[in-house]
Design a protein around this motif. Structure first.
Motif, PDB file in Angstrom:
ATOM      1  N   VAL A 112       6.184  19.027  -5.221  1.00  0.00           N
ATOM      2  CA  VAL A 112       4.840  19.488  -5.573  1.00  0.00           C
ATOM      3  C   VAL A 112       3.913  18.272  -5.533  1.00  0.00           C
ATOM      4  N   PRO A 113       3.014  18.198  -4.553  1.00  0.00           N
ATOM      5  CA  PRO A 113       2.154  17.014  -4.430  1.00  0.00           C
ATOM      6  C   PRO A 113       1.129  16.937  -5.549  1.00  0.00           C
ATOM      7  N   LYS A 114       0.760  15.709  -5.893  1.00  0.00           N
ATOM      8  CA  LYS A 114      -0.271  15.474  -6.900  1.00  0.00           C
ATOM      9  C   LYS A 114      -1.440  14.741  -6.271  1.00  0.00           C
ATOM     10  N   ILE A 115      -2.594  15.008  -6.776  1.00  0.00           N
ATOM     11  CA  ILE A 115      -3.834  14.430  -6.234  1.00  0.00           C
ATOM     12  C   ILE A 115      -3.878  12.938  -6.530  1.00  0.00           C
ATOM     13  N   GLN A 116      -4.262  12.167  -5.525  1.00  0.00           N
ATOM     14  CA  GLN A 116      -4.353  10.716  -5.655  1.00  0.00           C
ATOM     15  C   GLN A 116      -5.724  10.237  -5.175  1.00  0.00           C
ATOM     16  N   ALA A 117      -6.070   9.021  -5.566  1.00  0.00           N
ATOM     17  CA  ALA A 117      -7.315   8.423  -5.086  1.00  0.00           C
ATOM     18  C   ALA A 117      -7.270   8.331  -3.564  1.00  0.00           C
ATOM     19  N   GLY A 118      -8.376   8.687  -2.931  1.00  0.00           N
ATOM     20  CA  GLY A 118      -8.443   8.683  -1.472  1.00  0.00           C
ATOM     21  C   GLY A 118      -8.191  10.033  -0.847  1.00  0.00           C
ATOM     22  N   ASP A 119      -7.705  10.990  -1.628  1.00  0.00           N
ATOM     23  CA  ASP A 119      -7.495  12.334  -1.088  1.00  0.00           C
ATOM     24  C   ASP A 119      -8.830  13.007  -0.806  1.00  0.00           C
ATOM     25  N   ILE A 120      -8.817  13.895   0.175  1.00  0.00           N
ATOM     26  CA  ILE A 120      -9.984  14.719   0.488  1.00  0.00           C
ATOM     27  C   ILE A 120      -9.613  16.160   0.174  1.00  0.00           C
ATOM     28  N   LEU A 121     -10.401  16.791  -0.671  1.00  0.00           N
ATOM     29  CA  LEU A 121     -10.074  18.122  -1.162  1.00  0.00           C
ATOM     30  C   LEU A 121     -11.095  19.151  -0.706  1.00  0.00           C
ATOM     31  N   SER A 122     -10.597  20.332  -0.439  1.00  0.00           N
ATOM     32  CA  SER A 122     -11.469  21.483  -0.269  1.00  0.00           C
ATOM     33  C   SER A 122     -11.542  22.192  -1.617  1.00  0.00           C
ATOM     34  N   ILE A 123     -12.742  22.258  -2.182  1.00  0.00           N
ATOM     35  CA  ILE A 123     -12.952  22.932  -3.466  1.00  0.00           C
ATOM     36  C   ILE A 123     -13.970  24.040  -3.240  1.00  0.00           C
ATOM     37  N   THR A 124     -13.511  25.272  -3.302  1.00  0.00           N
ATOM     38  CA  THR A 124     -14.407  26.412  -3.096  1.00  0.00           C
ATOM     39  C   THR A 124     -14.541  27.186  -4.397  1.00  0.00           C
ATOM     40  N   VAL A 125     -15.755  27.606  -4.661  1.00  0.00           N
ATOM     41  CA  VAL A 125     -16.091  28.277  -5.927  1.00  0.00           C
ATOM     42  C   VAL A 125     -16.709  29.634  -5.620  1.00  0.00           C
ATOM     43  N   SER A 126     -16.289  30.632  -6.344  1.00  0.00           N
ATOM     44  CA  SER A 126     -16.893  31.959  -6.247  1.00  0.00           C
ATOM     45  C   SER A 126     -17.050  32.534  -7.651  1.00  0.00           C
ATOM     46  N   SER A 127     -17.958  33.500  -7.782  1.00  0.00           N
ATOM     47  CA  SER A 127     -18.193  34.137  -9.087  1.00  0.00           C
ATOM     48  C   SER A 127     -18.878  35.476  -8.856  1.00  0.00           C
ATOM     49  N   LEU A 128     -19.277  36.110  -9.941  1.00  0.00           N
ATOM     50  CA  LEU A 128     -19.965  37.403  -9.825  1.00  0.00           C
ATOM     51  C   LEU A 128     -21.330  37.244  -9.175  1.00  0.00           C
ATOM     52  N   ASN A 129     -21.895  36.058  -9.251  1.00  0.00           N
ATOM     53  CA  ASN A 129     -23.195  35.774  -8.631  1.00  0.00           C
ATOM     54  C   ASN A 129     -22.949  34.871  -7.415  1.00  0.00           C
ATOM     55  N   SER A 130     -22.907  35.452  -6.230  1.00  0.00           N
ATOM     56  CA  SER A 130     -22.592  34.686  -5.018  1.00  0.00           C
ATOM     57  C   SER A 130     -23.642  33.631  -4.716  1.00  0.00           C
ATOM     58  N   MET A 131     -24.887  33.908  -5.023  1.00  0.00           N
ATOM     59  CA  MET A 131     -25.944  32.926  -4.755  1.00  0.00           C
ATOM     60  C   MET A 131     -25.781  31.702  -5.644  1.00  0.00           C
ATOM     61  N   ALA A 132     -25.448  31.925  -6.896  1.00  0.00           N
ATOM     62  CA  ALA A 132     -25.226  30.804  -7.807  1.00  0.00           C
ATOM     63  C   ALA A 132     -23.985  30.021  -7.403  1.00  0.00           C
ATOM     64  N   SER A 133     -22.962  30.707  -6.931  1.00  0.00           N
ATOM     65  CA  SER A 133     -21.721  30.040  -6.526  1.00  0.00           C
ATOM     66  C   SER A 133     -21.932  29.149  -5.313  1.00  0.00           C
ATOM     67  N   SER A 134     -22.808  29.560  -4.410  1.00  0.00           N
ATOM     68  CA  SER A 134     -23.025  28.800  -3.176  1.00  0.00           C
ATOM     69  C   SER A 134     -23.526  27.388  -3.457  1.00  0.00           C
ATOM     70  N   PHE A 135     -24.155  27.189  -4.603  1.00  0.00           N
ATOM     71  CA  PHE A 135     -24.655  25.857  -4.971  1.00  0.00           C
ATOM     72  C   PHE A 135     -23.511  24.860  -5.127  1.00  0.00           C
ATOM     73  N   PHE A 136     -22.324  25.372  -5.474  1.00  0.00           N
ATOM     74  CA  PHE A 136     -21.170  24.497  -5.714  1.00  0.00           C
ATOM     75  C   PHE A 136     -20.278  24.351  -4.481  1.00  0.00           C
ATOM     76  N   ASN A 137     -20.710  24.893  -3.348  1.00  0.00           N
ATOM     77  CA  ASN A 137     -19.929  24.840  -2.111  1.00  0.00           C
ATOM     78  C   ASN A 137     -20.707  24.157  -0.986  1.00  0.00           C
ATOM     79  N   PRO A 138     -21.047  22.886  -1.144  1.00  0.00           N
ATOM     80  CA  PRO A 138     -21.867  22.210  -0.124  1.00  0.00           C
ATOM     81  C   PRO A 138     -21.139  21.981   1.198  1.00  0.00           C
ATOM     82  N   PHE A 139     -19.802  22.004   1.191  1.00  0.00           N
ATOM     83  CA  PHE A 139     -19.053  21.712   2.415  1.00  0.00           C
ATOM     84  C   PHE A 139     -18.434  22.949   3.055  1.00  0.00           C
ATOM     85  N   SER A 140     -18.821  24.132   2.586  1.00  0.00           N
ATOM     86  CA  SER A 140     -18.146  25.346   3.060  1.00  0.00           C
ATOM     87  C   SER A 140     -18.311  25.547   4.558  1.00  0.00           C
ATOM     88  N   ASN A 141     -19.532  25.363   5.079  1.00  0.00           N
ATOM     89  CA  ASN A 141     -19.761  25.561   6.518  1.00  0.00           C
ATOM     90  C   ASN A 141     -19.116  24.463   7.345  1.00  0.00           C
TER      91      ASN A 141
END
Length: 266
Positions: A48-77
């Motif tokens: 089971v890998p663990k996150i280390q310094a230098g890693d690049i992560l995809s972090i996607t956020v969703s919620s009941l308000n899709s417009m509000a969630s999009s603010f936290f997904n700057p790299f989605s496109n």
């Protein structure tokens, strides 16, 4: 009598050269059953890998308000566009996808939320930590965390040596070799090297693919940034060593000379 003895010695020499270049089944067959070994064996604990310094992560956020969630997904496109370029001739290769970089302090910077320390955590644990921080801004948020730079290198006597990105964050040594197109006939199957980073040092491990001990080996599951090196066998080394390049010429010359001597003395 001397001619007969010389001729026999010559053919024995040729036979020895031929036999020395042959490869037996035991040297090329995978996962051979040892004497007294059962057909059901133990498998090493899953990595089971663990996150280390230098890693690049995809972090996607969703919620009941899709417009509000999009603010936290700057790299989605950007991530989705680059992910389509992560294959080389149909084979997963190094991806240039953009995501959240874990800095040297083990922190990741999220919009509005700020810095969150996630180094040393698994992706599932990091998801829970980020989700707890987002509860202040979103209603019933859902977070997905994945590695974008989980990669291994396969080099040496394989069909497609390359650096491969592993999307599901788990891969075994047989899977990695299959991904690289399997070993060539010139591969040394009983001494495959795995180079691994352990606490800032390089660890060199060796596995024997011709036996079944691999499945209980610490190198059965590959870690992020592991390097798999497949050494060439004797047959391949003979092809490139100068002595074996000129050996056929020498043998041909000796054969012609012996024929000339034989007929000149008749």
């Amino acid at each position: 009598m001397k001619r007969i003895l010389l001729r026999n010695l010559f053919f024995c020499f040729l036979g020895g050269v031929f036999l020395s270049s042959c490869i037996s089944k035991k040297q090329i067959a995978y996962f051979q059953k040892a004497q007294g070994e059962h057909d059901t064996i133990s498998v090493a604990q899953a990595y089971v890998p663990k996150i280390q310094a230098g890693d690049i992560l995809s972090i996607t956020v969703s919620s009941l308000n899709s417009m509000a969630s999009s603010f936290f997904n700057p790299f989605s496109n950007t991530t989705s566009d680059n992910a389509t370029n992560s294959t080389l001739n149909g084979i997963p290769a190094v991806s240039n996808a953009t995501g959240f970089l874990v800095d040297t302090a083990g922190m990741v910077e999220l919009p509005l939320v700020g810095a969150i320390k996630i180094a040393g955590l698994t992706t599932s644990s990091a998801r829970d930590v980020i989700k707890a921080r987002l509860n202040v801004y979103l209603k019933e948020p859902t977070v997905n965390v994945r590695f974008l730079n989980y990669k291994i290198s396969v080099m040496g006597e394989v069909a497609h040596p390359s650096v491969y990105v592993i999307p599901n964050e788990r891969i075994t040594l047989p899977e990695a070799l299959s991904m690289a197109g399997d070993l060539t006939i010139y591969a040394m199957r009983n001494n495959v090297m795995i180079i691994r980073d352990v606490n800032g040092k390089k660890e060199f491990g060796h596995v024997n693919l011709t036996g079944r001990d691999l499945y209980d080996s610490p190198y059965y599951y590959l870690h992020a940034n592991d390097v798999v090196y497949v050494e060439p066998n004797r047959a391949k080394r003979q092809q490139i060593e100068p002595v074996f390049k000129i050996l056929p010429v020498v043998l041909s010359a000796v054969s012609v000379l012996m024929i000339v001597i034989y007929y000149s003395r008749r």
